[in-house]
Design a protein around this motif. Sequence first.
Motif, mmCIF file in Angstrom:
data_model
loop_
_atom_site.group_PDB
_atom_site.id
_atom_site.type_symbol
_atom_site.label_atom_id
_atom_site.label_comp_id
_atom_site.label_asym_id
_atom_site.label_seq_id
_atom_site.Cartn_x
_atom_site.Cartn_y
_atom_site.Cartn_z
ATOM 1 N N LEU A 161 37.012 39.693 18.458
ATOM 2 C CA LEU A 161 37.880 38.973 17.530
ATOM 3 C C LEU A 161 37.217 38.822 16.156
ATOM 4 O O LEU A 161 37.885 38.917 15.123
ATOM 5 C CB LEU A 161 38.228 37.592 18.093
ATOM 6 N N GLU A 164 37.421 42.182 14.449
ATOM 7 C CA GLU A 164 38.805 42.439 14.027
ATOM 8 C C GLU A 164 39.296 41.440 12.980
ATOM 9 O O GLU A 164 40.462 41.470 12.586
ATOM 10 C CB GLU A 164 39.724 42.389 15.248
ATOM 11 N N GLN A 166 39.893 38.338 13.269
ATOM 12 C CA GLN A 166 40.842 37.349 13.774
ATOM 13 C C GLN A 166 40.242 35.946 13.811
ATOM 14 O O GLN A 166 40.957 34.977 14.065
ATOM 15 C CB GLN A 166 41.330 37.744 15.167
ATOM 16 N N LYS A 168 38.986 33.270 11.514
ATOM 17 C CA LYS A 168 39.112 32.949 10.095
ATOM 18 C C LYS A 168 38.121 31.846 9.735
ATOM 19 O O LYS A 168 38.160 30.760 10.313
ATOM 20 C CB LYS A 168 40.535 32.488 9.770
ATOM 21 N N PHE A 272 40.887 30.450 15.222
ATOM 22 C CA PHE A 272 40.847 31.693 15.992
ATOM 23 C C PHE A 272 41.672 31.532 17.263
ATOM 24 O O PHE A 272 41.908 30.414 17.728
ATOM 25 C CB PHE A 272 39.389 32.034 16.366
ATOM 26 N N TRP A 280 45.901 29.023 19.884
ATOM 27 C CA TRP A 280 45.289 28.972 18.561
ATOM 28 C C TRP A 280 44.438 27.717 18.432
ATOM 29 O O TRP A 280 44.896 26.611 18.702
ATOM 30 C CB TRP A 280 46.359 28.996 17.484
#
Length: 293
Positions: A161, A164, A166, A168, A272, A280
């Motif tokens: 993640l 990628e 994903q 933040k 994330f 989330w």
Amino acid sequence: MKTQKKGELFELVIPDKWKNVTIETILRNHWQAPKKLIHSLRMAGDIKVNGESISWTQPLSPGDTLQLHLFKEVEYDVPPTYGEIDVLFEDDHLIVINKPAGIDTHPNHQETDSLANLVAFHYQARGESCRVLHIHRLDHDTSGAIIFAKHPLSKAILDRLLTERQIKRTYRALVHGRLKQKKGTISEPIGRDRHHNTRRRVSPSGQDAVTHYKVLEYKNPYTLVEVQLDTGRTHQIRVHMSHIGHPLVGDILYGGKPIFKRQALHAARISFPHPLTGEWIECEADCADDVGL
């Protein structure tokens, strides 16, 4: 998605949207676990369905319970050190901590005063046997939110993640001067400074690095900015802000003045998808010391 922990087992009830999935597709497609880890789980017989071993290619039905032997007894890979930590989020698979400034994320040699040592003590106090698996790092003098995984499957998924983008990460920084642009993007490669062991610099031969910033407040003669990263190079924010002529206040390594005892940089927010449930997660981290943030 309904999940629970029973002893050393992680149990997941197959949701309706996963109708006719197999163990193989859950691991390879939904979680995208590494091949080596999947092989290890298979060889150890660490996955069952409704308490039984079945073929990994047999279709599962909504309501079936997938059972993974994830929480095994392991020795701590760093020695536990007594101390308090500020936990922002924690479950059986990961922990998010608000790291104070002035402490390393992980011991470089035999140190016992890193954040990882404190995390090991936290696990020990809770009666958990977990490796201390950091997903990313923060500099010694940078504070804020940081993620640790609790077992190899969680770490593997969180590592992906992160790659990628994903995960933040949002930072707050106080920089010298008044930025003319209210927002902008710095896209300059970063490499080692061959003249200084610990410094990094913008270099055509360095690794790609992308930093987004926006002005939050002008505090003459400084500017408070919010920063988001597309990449996670060493000292990235410090190098990029210095490169455009606005070094961080307190960051003497990159041209800042020693107004504070450390660089004014704080990882204020991290968000994330949960590695196993997809839920989330968003964590806010308060800055514990007064560096203008």
